[in-house]
Design an enzyme around this catalytic site. Sequence first.
Site, PDB file in Angstrom:
ATOM      1  N   GLU A   1      -3.932  -5.569  -1.367  1.00 22.43           N
ATOM      2  CA  GLU A   1      -3.210  -6.055  -2.536  1.00 22.43           C
ATOM      3  C   GLU A   1      -2.784  -7.515  -2.357  1.00 22.43           C
ATOM      4  O   GLU A   1      -2.866  -8.308  -3.301  1.00 22.43           O
ATOM      5  CB  GLU A   1      -1.970  -5.181  -2.804  1.00 22.43           C
ATOM      6  CG  GLU A   1      -2.295  -3.742  -3.138  1.00 22.43           C
ATOM      7  CD  GLU A   1      -2.380  -2.823  -1.911  1.00 22.43           C
ATOM      8  OE1 GLU A   1      -2.250  -1.603  -2.090  1.00 22.43           O
ATOM      9  OE2 GLU A   1      -2.577  -3.319  -0.775  1.00 22.43           O
TER      10      GLU A   1
ATOM     11  N   GLU B   1      -7.554  -6.363   8.931  1.00 22.75           N
ATOM     12  CA  GLU B   1      -6.705  -6.109  10.096  1.00 22.75           C
ATOM     13  C   GLU B   1      -6.925  -7.165  11.171  1.00 22.75           C
ATOM     14  O   GLU B   1      -7.883  -7.946  11.123  1.00 22.75           O
ATOM     15  CB  GLU B   1      -6.997  -4.719  10.668  1.00 22.75           C
ATOM     16  CG  GLU B   1      -6.573  -3.615   9.738  1.00 22.75           C
ATOM     17  CD  GLU B   1      -6.811  -2.225  10.306  1.00 22.75           C
ATOM     18  OE1 GLU B   1      -6.321  -1.282   9.688  1.00 22.75           O
ATOM     19  OE2 GLU B   1      -7.495  -2.074  11.348  1.00 22.75           O
TER      20      GLU B   1
ATOM     21  N   CYS C   1      -2.890  -6.715   3.780  1.00 22.80           N
ATOM     22  CA  CYS C   1      -3.252  -5.593   2.922  1.00 22.80           C
ATOM     23  C   CYS C   1      -4.149  -6.071   1.788  1.00 22.80           C
ATOM     24  O   CYS C   1      -4.119  -7.242   1.405  1.00 22.80           O
ATOM     25  CB  CYS C   1      -1.998  -4.959   2.335  1.00 22.80           C
ATOM     26  SG  CYS C   1      -0.867  -4.271   3.555  1.00 22.80           S
TER      27      CYS C   1
ATOM     28  N   CYS D   1       3.598  -5.233  -0.019  1.00 25.12           N
ATOM     29  CA  CYS D   1       2.777  -5.398  -1.227  1.00 25.12           C
ATOM     30  C   CYS D   1       3.600  -5.146  -2.486  1.00 25.12           C
ATOM     31  O   CYS D   1       3.413  -5.828  -3.499  1.00 25.12           O
ATOM     32  CB  CYS D   1       1.567  -4.488  -1.179  1.00 25.12           C
ATOM     33  SG  CYS D   1       0.383  -5.004   0.088  1.00 25.12           S
TER      34      CYS D   1
END
Length: 160
Positions: free
Chosen positions: A75, A64, A73, A114
């Site tokens: 992924e 983050e 993220c 994602c």
Amino acid sequence: MRKKKFEFDFDVYESIDELTKEDAGLLNNAKVISENAYAPYSNFCVGAVARLKNGKIVNGSNQENASFPVGLCAERVLLASVFSLYPNIPIETIAVSYKGPHGSDHPVAPCGLCRQSLFEFELQSKLPVRLILGGMKGKVFILSSASLLLPLAFSSEELK
């Protein structure tokens, strides 16, 4: 006018104990990798682990940022790592797990960004990416292809 319907099948396991040893190991690794997440704003820690066709294992966790659009993220961190470390090696399976501020007792699916990124990876490698989705406990979902999560996907064909 006519209606069309989109649906897909996926496997639901009551717990990680029902998985093969190989799949359970991958999901357990994703649980451990979620500890590497940098999530001071959401406290939603995600770990993603890929097993490549050559047998290598690659990890990613969400990162983050106070400027929220800048965060990544798990992924997409994972996919960037695979592209960087092992270009042209397809991903066989990705396991994703998380620890959220309100528990982690059910699977969660990748976000829209994602899903698009996973879809693009499948297009590039010309092979499906199998997904194992689970929390720290509870049910586990297994999908035969990440593209199932993105019906009517936007692809490079639209740019031609």
